[in-house]
Design a protein around this motif. Structure first.
Motif, PDB file in Angstrom:
ATOM      1  N   LEU A 104       1.102  -1.461   0.353  1.00 29.47           N
ATOM      2  CA  LEU A 104      -0.327  -0.078   0.057  1.00 29.47           C
ATOM      3  C   LEU A 104       0.782   0.766   0.527  1.00 29.47           C
ATOM      4  CD1 LEU A 104      -2.731   0.976   0.104  1.00 29.47           C
ATOM      5  CD2 LEU A 104      -2.443   1.256   2.375  1.00 29.47           C
ATOM      6  N   LEU A 105       2.026   1.126   0.677  1.00 27.32           N
ATOM      7  CA  LEU A 105       2.502   2.447   1.080  1.00 27.32           C
ATOM      8  C   LEU A 105       3.647   2.538   0.009  1.00 27.32           C
ATOM      9  CD1 LEU A 105       4.515   2.284   4.586  1.00 27.32           C
ATOM     10  CD2 LEU A 105       2.664   3.886   3.508  1.00 27.32           C
ATOM     11  N   GLY A 106       4.101   1.213  -0.503  1.00 26.03           N
ATOM     12  CA  GLY A 106       4.838   1.642  -2.521  1.00 26.03           C
ATOM     13  C   GLY A 106       3.957   1.941  -3.114  1.00 26.03           C
ATOM     14  N   THR A 107       2.452   1.663  -3.262  1.00 26.40           N
ATOM     15  CA  THR A 107       1.487   1.857  -4.390  1.00 26.40           C
ATOM     16  C   THR A 107       1.653   3.899  -4.416  1.00 26.40           C
ATOM     17  OG1 THR A 107       0.675   0.062  -4.374  1.00 26.40           O
ATOM     18  CG2 THR A 107      -0.048   1.773  -5.518  1.00 26.40           C
ATOM     19  N   MET A 108       1.524   4.089  -3.330  1.00 26.65           N
ATOM     20  CA  MET A 108       0.577   5.654  -2.772  1.00 26.65           C
ATOM     21  C   MET A 108       2.334   6.211  -3.195  1.00 26.65           C
ATOM     22  SD  MET A 108      -0.955   5.275   0.387  1.00 26.65           S
ATOM     23  CE  MET A 108      -1.310   7.009   1.060  1.00 26.65           C
ATOM     24  N   PHE A 109       3.128   5.393  -2.862  1.00 25.15           N
ATOM     25  CA  PHE A 109       4.906   6.415  -3.373  1.00 25.15           C
ATOM     26  C   PHE A 109       5.127   6.537  -4.549  1.00 25.15           C
ATOM     27  CE2 PHE A 109       9.611   6.658  -3.163  1.00 25.15           C
ATOM     28  CZ  PHE A 109       9.555   8.710  -2.556  1.00 25.15           C
ATOM     29  N   MET A 110       4.630   5.969  -5.022  1.00 23.78           N
ATOM     30  CA  MET A 110       4.516   5.495  -6.942  1.00 23.78           C
ATOM     31  C   MET A 110       3.768   6.631  -6.772  1.00 23.78           C
ATOM     32  SD  MET A 110       6.726   3.128  -8.190  1.00 23.78           S
ATOM     33  CE  MET A 110       5.895   2.233  -9.638  1.00 23.78           C
ATOM     34  N   ILE A 111       2.778   6.494  -6.613  1.00 26.84           N
ATOM     35  CA  ILE A 111       1.350   7.465  -7.714  1.00 26.84           C
ATOM     36  C   ILE A 111       1.887   8.758  -6.866  1.00 26.84           C
ATOM     37  CG2 ILE A 111      -0.882   8.275  -6.672  1.00 26.84           C
ATOM     38  CD1 ILE A 111      -1.543   5.387  -6.597  1.00 26.84           C
ATOM     39  N   ALA A 112       2.885   9.924  -5.971  1.00 30.99           N
ATOM     40  CA  ALA A 112       2.998  10.250  -5.674  1.00 30.99           C
ATOM     41  C   ALA A 112       4.174  10.993  -6.489  1.00 30.99           C
ATOM     42  CB  ALA A 112       2.748  10.268  -4.070  1.00 30.99           C
ATOM     43  N   VAL A 113       5.273  10.246  -6.083  1.00 24.60           N
ATOM     44  CA  VAL A 113       6.023  10.515  -7.382  1.00 24.60           C
ATOM     45  C   VAL A 113       5.945  10.804  -8.898  1.00 24.60           C
ATOM     46  CG1 VAL A 113       8.399   9.915  -8.292  1.00 24.60           C
ATOM     47  CG2 VAL A 113       8.013   9.510  -5.674  1.00 24.60           C
ATOM     48  N   LEU A 114       4.713  10.054  -9.372  1.00 19.04           N
ATOM     49  CA  LEU A 114       4.018  10.291 -10.654  1.00 19.04           C
ATOM     50  C   LEU A 114       3.760  11.549 -10.563  1.00 19.04           C
ATOM     51  CD1 LEU A 114       3.375   6.288 -11.788  1.00 19.04           C
ATOM     52  CD2 LEU A 114       5.205   8.063 -12.713  1.00 19.04           C
ATOM     53  N   ALA A 115       2.685  11.678 -10.053  1.00 23.77           N
ATOM     54  CA  ALA A 115       2.436  12.818 -10.136  1.00 23.77           C
ATOM     55  C   ALA A 115       2.846  13.915 -10.068  1.00 23.77           C
ATOM     56  CB  ALA A 115       1.140  12.931  -8.904  1.00 23.77           C
ATOM     57  N   ILE A 116       3.937  14.060  -9.123  1.00 24.09           N
ATOM     58  CA  ILE A 116       4.598  15.481  -8.835  1.00 24.09           C
ATOM     59  C   ILE A 116       5.789  15.784  -9.727  1.00 24.09           C
ATOM     60  CG2 ILE A 116       6.916  14.664  -7.717  1.00 24.09           C
ATOM     61  CD1 ILE A 116       4.638  17.312  -6.296  1.00 24.09           C
ATOM     62  N   THR A 117       6.239  14.295 -10.564  1.00 22.14           N
ATOM     63  CA  THR A 117       7.298  14.939 -11.639  1.00 22.14           C
ATOM     64  C   THR A 117       5.987  15.200 -13.247  1.00 22.14           C
ATOM     65  OG1 THR A 117       7.094  12.611 -12.056  1.00 22.14           O
ATOM     66  CG2 THR A 117       9.291  13.296 -11.409  1.00 22.14           C
ATOM     67  N   GLY A 118       4.639  15.219 -12.519  1.00 19.81           N
ATOM     68  CA  GLY A 118       3.718  16.180 -13.967  1.00 19.81           C
ATOM     69  C   GLY A 118       3.749  14.945 -14.822  1.00 19.81           C
ATOM     70  N   SER A 119       3.434  13.579 -14.343  1.00 20.54           N
ATOM     71  CA  SER A 119       2.779  12.505 -15.193  1.00 20.54           C
ATOM     72  C   SER A 119       1.687  12.700 -15.811  1.00 20.54           C
ATOM     73  CB  SER A 119       3.166  10.921 -15.249  1.00 20.54           C
ATOM     74  OG  SER A 119       4.195  11.143 -14.399  1.00 20.54           O
ATOM     75  N   PRO A 120       0.571  12.137 -16.696  1.00 22.78           N
ATOM     76  CA  PRO A 120      -0.784  12.479 -16.317  1.00 22.78           C
ATOM     77  C   PRO A 120      -1.319  10.824 -15.782  1.00 22.78           C
ATOM     78  CG  PRO A 120      -0.364  11.849 -18.514  1.00 22.78           C
ATOM     79  CD  PRO A 120       0.975  12.316 -17.574  1.00 22.78           C
ATOM     80  N   PRO A 121      -2.394  11.257 -15.263  1.00 18.45           N
ATOM     81  CA  PRO A 121      -3.665  11.966 -15.109  1.00 18.45           C
ATOM     82  C   PRO A 121      -3.842  12.760 -14.306  1.00 18.45           C
ATOM     83  CG  PRO A 121      -4.422   9.499 -14.686  1.00 18.45           C
ATOM     84  CD  PRO A 121      -3.031   9.206 -14.549  1.00 18.45           C
ATOM     85  N   PHE A 122      -2.749  13.091 -13.583  1.00 23.16           N
ATOM     86  CA  PHE A 122      -2.471  13.757 -12.313  1.00 23.16           C
ATOM     87  C   PHE A 122      -2.886  15.052 -12.117  1.00 23.16           C
ATOM     88  CE2 PHE A 122      -0.725   9.769 -11.029  1.00 23.16           C
ATOM     89  CZ  PHE A 122      -1.470   9.021 -10.996  1.00 23.16           C
TER      90      PHE A 122
END
Lengths: 208, 487
Positions: free
Chosen positions: B372-390
């Motif tokens: 769960l933590l791993g997934t959240m971390f991945m999502i957050a890093v993907l989001a902060i680097t500007g990947s869609p769809p965040f």
């Protein structure tokens, strides 16, 4: 050029030479008293009550609480002294003289023929010499003194170009300066506890 | 409205005072959750009022839709930070990193910090704004030094010294600005933002330019713009993680807010060319300087801190481009970055607590330890680097789109290039941390519900923000952009 500005510039130049912390705090105290005098003089000239209030606050905070806090911390730091500054006393003495010339040049260029030329140049010099102290001194207490010198300069600048900021803002600034010194004194004390010294050149672990 | 603002200022102070009096950790937790919830609720009420009336001004208090954007950031972040703190500090207490008296001090300072940030946003006087910004430094300095170990002390010392000197320059600029105002209207409304804006066209241009340079350098130091950003990675990495989130998301944005308020007055006096060039140069420099430090990094929190430098650069660039679209994008980016980056700092806080280290090399196998933590971390890093769809993709896209539309394809293209470098660096370290085998002697403790809730809520906002933009937020952002552009 009146006596006050001469004395103020004198304190700043002496500050760039001293290495004993206690002496430095004493000079700072003298400097703050001069700032108060400048404030009173401005009050006398303009007849504004707000100048007198500001003068009382300056005495209380800059000539009272701040030196008190610094004297206390210096007492704990018995053997600490500015032993290894980045610029030696002679060079920084010359540097501060150059800074004073520079401030006169700046003022004459930006505001030719301004009435309070000497006061303005003196306050800009105080800011620059304060900055010089912060950059070239390694002792925590000397850096704090540099910061207050800089702040004194800014205060005088406000006094000489605008007859002081509105009182409520000035109150805020006084409060901020006081709290800043309290925070820095706490940190200095902690530095002494953790590093056994308040020489800030030991602070070099965080990089990259 | 006036009552609401006073309530919003009063509540954090009250919470802080009551916290200092309460002794039991459990009581402190409840007091702070309640206090923070009420504060955020009040702030949301103010924002709601502003969507209806746009402007409120009374004495030294002044709020408009531009403040509303930042108030939203503070409302969201202060609540998630307190929510997250309850679990985080409980764990620190259990691990013996802090003692019970320190807990009360932590919450006391945290509330003071939140109070000072709200102050910055609700005063309509540039002098008082300076006072409030300096107060944020002082309140947060002791939070940065909170653990009082060697590195924390070093970070705090640099933070106070660099920021106070910087902010002194801003005071110098403010005094010069006041001087120009005195020459025009005799200073009856000293440094009042509204009246300054009204008379801005008759201010002496050369003095105002000088004033703005000092103000920009001063508040820019506080905002972490390169090359005055040196304090930022130290302070962000040494502060307790909830505080890092607040510093990065809310405090940097508050400093940007102060720059923008001054900018509006200044561009009325000297035109926008000068101001915009300054902003673009420093914005680009910040993005540029972040790249090498993100590509070669050893500390997870420093990695995030450099990413903050990049994002602040991007926001400054947006204000520098100056078209309504660019400013809209910059404001949206302030909100998105705040939510995304605070979520990342919270996650990094949990990770460092589990692994007992901030060193990226020693953090491995996060996915195995806790999917769960791993997934959240991945999502957050993907989001902060500007990947869609965040959400952050939307605002970054808007900014770069505005750069191309505004006739500066070089800026747009250059930024894209730098952003891709940052993406590569962040993803490389993120993947290293998430996959691989976990260290053997790791004893994983389940994450507290409060912390989980704070992180999940932030990440949910980042995901939802990429899909829909609420109509009220769009209205606020459009109006705020008009204030910034229209002068």
């Amino acid at each position: 050029m009146n006596l006050l500005t001469v004395l103020l510039l004198f304190t700043a130049m002496v500050l760039s030479r001293v290495s004993n912390l206690r002496t430095a705090v004493k000079i700072l105290l003298f400097q703050s008293i001069m700032v108060t005098a400048a404030c009173l003089q401005a009050g006398w000239n303009t007849g504004e009550a707000h100048m007198y209030i500001a003068a009382v606050l300056t005495v209380l905070i800059k000539a009272g609480l701040i030196p008190f806090a610094l004297f206390r911390v210096v007492k704990i730091l018995r053997r600490e002294r500015e032993s290894n500054p980045i610029l030696g006393p002679n060079i920084s003495f010359v540097a501060s003289a150059i800074l004073i010339v520079l401030s006169y040049w700046l003022i004459d260029r930006q505001l030719p023929g301004v009435v309070s030329r000497d006061a303005l140049a003196a306050s800009v010099s105080l800011v620059l010499i304060g900055l010089l102290l912060i950059m070239t001194r390694r002792q925590a207490v000397m850096q704090i003194i540099g910061l207050i010198t800089m702040e004194n300069g800014l205060y005088l600048l406000g006094l000489s170009v605008t007859m002081g900021l509105p009182l409520v803002i000035e109150l805020g600034i006084f409060l901020d300066v006081l709290v800043a010194v309290v925070v820095l004194v706490i940190l200095t004390y902690r530095l002494k506890l953790s590093f056994m010294t308040t020489d800030t050149s030991v602070l070099k672990k965080l990089k990259g | 409205m006036r009552e609401l603002i006073i309530l919003a200022l009063f509540l954090p102070l009250l919470t802080g005072t009551v916290t200092m009096l309460a002794a039991k950790p459990q009581a402190i937790k409840i007091i702070n959750l309640t206090g923070s919830f009420l504060t955020s609720l009040t702030l949301v009420a103010i924002i709601h009022q502003l969507t209806l009336h746009e402007v409120f001004s009374a004495g030294i208090l002044y709020v408009d839709t531009l403040s509303a954007v930042l108030l939203l950031v503070v409302a969201v972040l202060s609540f998630t930070a307190v929510l997250f703190s309850t679990s985080y500090m409980e764990r620190d207490l259990a691990d013996g990193h802090i003692s019970e008296p320190m807990l009360a001090r932590y919450y006391g300072l945290l509330n003071l910090f939140i109070f000072t940030m709200i102050c910055v946003l609700v005063v309509g006087n540039l002098g008082l704004m300076w006072v409030a910004i300096e107060a944020t430094t002082l309140a947060s300095a002791l939070l940065v030094a909170f653990y009082f170990n060697r590195s924390a002390l070093e970070a705090a010392w640099k933070y106070v010294m660099v920021c106070t000197v910087g902010i002194c320059l801003a005071l110098l600029g403010t005094i010069i600005l006041y001087y120009t105002q005195l020459n025009v209207d005799g200073g009856t409304q000293a440094l009042d933002w509204l009246s300054l804006r009204q008379i801005s066209s008759s201010l002496d241009p050369s003095m105002v330019k000088l004033a703005f340079v000092f103000i920009f350098i001063g508040y820019g130091t506080k905002a972490g713009l390169a090359p005055m950003h040196t304090w930022l990675p130290d302070a962000h990495s040494q502060a307790p993680s909830p505080v890092s989130g607040l510093l990065s998301g809310a405090l940097l944005s508050c400093a940007i807010y102060a720059i923008v308020r001054n900018m509006i007055v200044v561009q009325g006096a000297v035109g926008s060319q000068f101001v915009h060039t300054l902003l673009i140069v420093f914005g680009m420099a910040s993005i540029l300087i972040a790249v090498p430090f993100i590509l070669v990094q050893h500390d997870v929190k420093r990695l995030l801190a450099y990413s903050s430098v990049e994002h602040i650069g991007l926001i400054t660039l947006g204000f520098g481009l100056g078209s309504p679209l660019a400013v809209y994008g910059a404001l949206l980016h302030i909100v998105n970055h705040a939510v995304g980056k605070s979520a990342l700092f919270y996650l990094a806080g949990i990770i460092t607590q589990e692994y007992q280290t901030k060193n990226i090399v020693r953090i491995r196998g996060l996915m195995k330890v806790s999917p769960l933590l791993g997934t959240m971390f991945m999502i957050a890093v993907l989001a902060i680097t500007g990947s869609p769809p965040f959400a952050i993709f939307v605002s970054k896209f808007t900014l770069i789109w505005a750069a191309f539309l505004g006739g500066s394809p070089l800026l747009g293209g250059g930024t894209l290039l730098l952003l891709s470098g940052i993406f590569a660096g962040m993803m490389y370290y993120c993947l290293r941390m998430c996959f691989g085998s976990a260290p053997k002697k790791l004893n994983f403790q389940p994450v507290g519900t409060a912390a989980m809730a704070a992180m999940a809520a932030s990440i949910a906002m980042v995901i939802a923000g990429g899909m829909v933009l609420p109509a009220w937020l769009h209205t606020i952002l459009t109006q705020a952009a008009t204030i910034v552009v229209g002068g």
